[in-house]
Design a protein around this motif. Structure first.
Motif, mmCIF file in Angstrom:
data_model
loop_
_atom_site.group_PDB
_atom_site.id
_atom_site.type_symbol
_atom_site.label_atom_id
_atom_site.label_comp_id
_atom_site.label_asym_id
_atom_site.label_seq_id
_atom_site.Cartn_x
_atom_site.Cartn_y
_atom_site.Cartn_z
ATOM 1 N N LEU A 135 0.930 -1.184 -0.012
ATOM 2 C CA LEU A 135 -0.053 -0.123 -0.076
ATOM 3 C C LEU A 135 0.884 1.132 -0.011
ATOM 4 O O LEU A 135 1.979 1.196 0.865
ATOM 5 C CB LEU A 135 -0.839 0.110 1.157
ATOM 6 N N ILE A 136 0.616 2.083 -1.136
ATOM 7 C CA ILE A 136 1.485 3.313 -0.880
ATOM 8 C C ILE A 136 0.552 4.551 -0.405
ATOM 9 O O ILE A 136 -0.324 4.904 -1.034
ATOM 10 C CB ILE A 136 2.049 3.653 -2.509
ATOM 11 N N THR A 137 1.260 4.991 0.435
ATOM 12 C CA THR A 137 0.675 6.296 0.999
ATOM 13 C C THR A 137 0.855 7.455 0.263
ATOM 14 O O THR A 137 2.082 7.944 0.133
ATOM 15 C CB THR A 137 0.908 6.528 2.611
ATOM 16 N N CYS A 138 -0.123 7.969 -0.590
ATOM 17 C CA CYS A 138 0.223 9.035 -1.540
ATOM 18 C C CYS A 138 0.160 10.548 -1.236
ATOM 19 O O CYS A 138 0.057 11.115 -1.931
ATOM 20 C CB CYS A 138 -0.780 8.621 -2.640
ATOM 21 N N ASP A 139 -0.804 10.561 -0.001
ATOM 22 C CA ASP A 139 -0.733 12.026 0.381
ATOM 23 C C ASP A 139 -0.120 12.782 1.232
ATOM 24 O O ASP A 139 -0.572 13.833 2.086
ATOM 25 C CB ASP A 139 -2.466 11.871 0.742
ATOM 26 N N VAL A 140 1.041 12.504 1.566
ATOM 27 C CA VAL A 140 1.991 13.252 2.201
ATOM 28 C C VAL A 140 3.264 13.911 1.686
ATOM 29 O O VAL A 140 4.180 13.559 2.121
ATOM 30 C CB VAL A 140 2.111 12.423 3.630
ATOM 31 N N ILE A 147 -6.590 8.666 -2.116
ATOM 32 C CA ILE A 147 -7.202 9.231 -3.175
ATOM 33 C C ILE A 147 -8.601 9.843 -2.965
ATOM 34 O O ILE A 147 -9.185 9.326 -2.053
ATOM 35 C CB ILE A 147 -7.621 8.039 -4.306
ATOM 36 N N LEU A 148 -8.760 11.106 -3.400
ATOM 37 C CA LEU A 148 -9.972 11.790 -3.396
ATOM 38 C C LEU A 148 -10.504 12.354 -4.350
ATOM 39 O O LEU A 148 -11.704 12.937 -4.543
ATOM 40 C CB LEU A 148 -9.665 13.047 -2.293
ATOM 41 N N ARG A 149 -9.896 12.257 -5.792
ATOM 42 C CA ARG A 149 -10.651 12.699 -6.916
ATOM 43 C C ARG A 149 -10.545 11.432 -7.998
ATOM 44 O O ARG A 149 -9.914 10.561 -8.143
ATOM 45 C CB ARG A 149 -9.591 13.390 -7.629
ATOM 46 N N PRO A 150 -11.878 11.475 -8.725
ATOM 47 C CA PRO A 150 -12.069 10.371 -9.786
ATOM 48 C C PRO A 150 -11.065 10.223 -10.794
ATOM 49 O O PRO A 150 -10.136 9.197 -11.214
ATOM 50 C CB PRO A 150 -13.153 10.641 -10.347
ATOM 51 N N GLU A 151 -10.484 11.455 -11.055
ATOM 52 C CA GLU A 151 -9.249 11.388 -11.928
ATOM 53 C C GLU A 151 -8.034 10.515 -11.588
ATOM 54 O O GLU A 151 -7.487 10.013 -12.513
ATOM 55 C CB GLU A 151 -8.806 12.933 -12.425
ATOM 56 N N ASP A 152 -7.858 10.750 -10.243
ATOM 57 C CA ASP A 152 -6.744 9.939 -9.920
ATOM 58 C C ASP A 152 -6.903 8.465 -9.821
ATOM 59 O O ASP A 152 -5.992 7.558 -9.936
ATOM 60 C CB ASP A 152 -6.368 10.474 -8.372
ATOM 61 N N SER A 172 -9.320 8.359 1.041
ATOM 62 C CA SER A 172 -8.940 8.490 2.644
ATOM 63 C C SER A 172 -8.702 9.878 2.670
ATOM 64 O O SER A 172 -7.873 10.450 1.483
ATOM 65 C CB SER A 172 -7.928 7.661 3.114
ATOM 66 N N ASP A 173 -8.734 10.413 3.653
ATOM 67 C CA ASP A 173 -7.966 12.002 3.779
ATOM 68 C C ASP A 173 -7.252 11.766 4.987
ATOM 69 O O ASP A 173 -6.805 12.659 5.734
ATOM 70 C CB ASP A 173 -8.949 13.161 4.038
ATOM 71 N N HIS A 174 -6.616 10.520 5.311
ATOM 72 C CA HIS A 174 -5.626 9.982 6.200
ATOM 73 C C HIS A 174 -6.236 10.594 7.484
ATOM 74 O O HIS A 174 -5.549 11.163 8.510
ATOM 75 C CB HIS A 174 -4.577 11.063 6.072
ATOM 76 N N GLY A 175 -7.455 10.459 7.764
ATOM 77 C CA GLY A 175 -8.014 10.616 9.142
ATOM 78 C C GLY A 175 -8.185 12.367 9.536
ATOM 79 O O GLY A 175 -7.952 12.487 10.641
ATOM 80 N N ALA A 176 -8.257 12.889 8.294
ATOM 81 C CA ALA A 176 -8.198 14.414 8.755
ATOM 82 C C ALA A 176 -7.047 14.920 9.064
ATOM 83 O O ALA A 176 -6.877 15.942 9.987
ATOM 84 C CB ALA A 176 -9.526 15.000 9.363
ATOM 85 N N ARG A 177 -5.832 14.206 8.842
ATOM 86 C CA ARG A 177 -4.530 14.655 9.687
ATOM 87 C C ARG A 177 -3.652 15.396 8.597
ATOM 88 O O ARG A 177 -2.620 15.989 9.016
ATOM 89 C CB ARG A 177 -4.032 13.382 10.107
#
Ligand SMILES: Cc1cc2nc3c(=O)[nH]c(=O)nc-3n(C[C@H](O)[C@H](O)[C@H](O)COP(=O)(O)O)c2cc1C
Length: 400
Positions: free
Chosen positions: A161-166, A263-268, A283-288
């Protein structure tokens, strides 16, 4: 179950009770590190309030005497549609938390992701639970990426699993104010927290230091890893240079299942599907991270569509069986929970996790029966009335 665990768990009836109960036993800096969200915590509150957007329309007079809550995810069968999200720094909340969580997931036949931001070598965790997923924070350096992929592959992990949001570190004010910092730096507030919570200071921090001498984030690099007290620890987290090109490269090298989380967008999601990714984590990473993002639940239907035949796992703000079932009805294949399991483990170790799993499983079974639905595959959007997008701010309950 030990007397201590029994005492600590006696007044726990729902997952949100863990957060209240654990407050007494953790230094404020550690408690806030787990609880808090980014910025003004608007997303933290919204991730709870968003569940009010959907109301159930239950069926009546159907035979619900036999229920099936099993799911199949990445070719594996699990007992329930929920699993344990990757949570970095778990071993700071309870001694040996990484091993305790991995074992609990195996015991209950749930999926579990080990965060790269952990103190226990990934090679040991996979021996405890051979179906563990590895949640990586990767840099942009291809040599390091290849080294990490080879290490995780050699250890036998089935899912990466790659965490993509940080891309950059987040700012979370409550934890900073309470004295939490990485690397750990002695400061007045954190020291006071340690003195006021000797159970944690000796039982968690002391025992960890006694065992490891210089505890290290051992799963963030192919070899070694920065110590908790060293400046190099800034490497824990993503990189601003990490892009889709790296995902393409990883897809070519990693032979197992691949999930992109955050991921938060359909394009992604569409891009992930084009690259041949197997699953996405909405996920928004638990709003973190970025405050005031859309909540994962409200973008689930459009991302589900864009994800085509990829598996869709969702997290952030799920706190009861009904929450999990709402996401399944809107098209999710599974749900991950972060804080509730971490807090349950911090409160009472294995017994805490057993209780958390039991609460959530019982709620899922009860709600399915009350909905007139016998299996998860029969959940769909027709069971929900969608009140539509609106401002939930004024109706937001407490953050938990
Ligand atoms: C203390 C803590 C540490 C976390 N560390 C990671 C991590 O290392 N990697 C990751 O992908 N997500 C991490 N997350 C996010 C979780 O995987 C998950 O997205 C989030 O907790 C879900 O929201 P919930 O806590 O409301 O259930 C962390 C969350 C918490 C609370």
């Amino acid at each position: 179950m030990s007397m201590t665990a029994k005492r600590r768990l006696h007044d726990i009836y729902q997952l949100t009770d863990f957060e209240k109960a654990v407050k007494r036993y953790l230094p404020k800096a550690v408690y806030e590190y787990v609880r808090n969200g980014a910025g003004a915590e608007l997303s933290l509150r919204r991730n709870r309030a968003i569940f009010q957007r959907y109301l159930w329309r239950p069926y009546r007079l159907r035979d619900v005497s036999s229920l099936n809550t099993k799911i199949t995810l990445f070719g594996e069968e699990y007992a329930q549609p929920f699993g344990l999200a990757p949570t970095g720094g778990a071993a700071m909340t309870r001694y040996d938390a990484d091993r305790i969580e991995a074992a609990a997931a195996r015991r209950h036949n749930l999926f579990y992701a080990l965060s790269a931001n952990s103190l226990t070598p990934l090679e040991e965790i996979i021996r405890i639970n051979p179906r563990t997923w590895f949640a990586a924070y990767l840099p942009s350096d291809l040599g390091v990426i290849d080294g990490m992929i080879d290490r995780v592959q050699k250890a036998g992990y089935p899912v990466l699993l790659i965490t993509c949001d940080v891309p950059v570190p987040a700012q979370r004010i409550a934890e900073t104010r309470a004295g939490y910092s990485m690397p750990i730096r002695p400061n007045l507030r954190a020291t006071i927290g340690g003195i006021l919570n000797p159970g944690w200071t000796f039982g968690t921090l002391g025992r960890t230091i006694l065992r490891d001498r210089n505890p290290k984030i051992v799963n963030i690099r192919p070899q070694g890893g920065p110590g908790l007290f060293s400046n190099e620890i800034a490497a824990v987290g993503g990189s601003p240079h990490f892009t889709w090109d790296h995902i393409r490269h990883i897809r070519r090298r990693w032979k197992g299942k691949l999930i992109l989380k955050g991921i938060l967008r359909p394009e992604d999601a569409e891009e992930a599907a084009r690259i041949g990714v197997d699953g996405i984590g909405i996920s928004d990473h638990g709003a973190r991270l970025l405050d005031s993002t859309v909540s994962p639940l409200e973008v689930l239907p459009e991302i589900r569509k864009a994800a085509r035949d990829m598996s869709v796992v969702i997290d952030s703000g799920f706190r009861c069986g009904g929450d999990v079932l709402k996401a399944m009805a809107l098209g999710a294949d599974a749900v991950m929970l972060g804080r509730p399991f971490l807090q349950a483990c911090a409160l009472a170790g294995s017994a805490g996790l057993d209780k958390a799993v039991s609460i959530l499983s019982t709620e899922i079974n009860r709600d399915l029966a009350l909905l007139g639905v016998t299996d998860l595959a029969s959940l769909d959007a027709s069971l929900l009335r969608d009140l539509g997008t609106m401002s939930f701010a004024e109706r937001a309950p407490e953050t938990t």
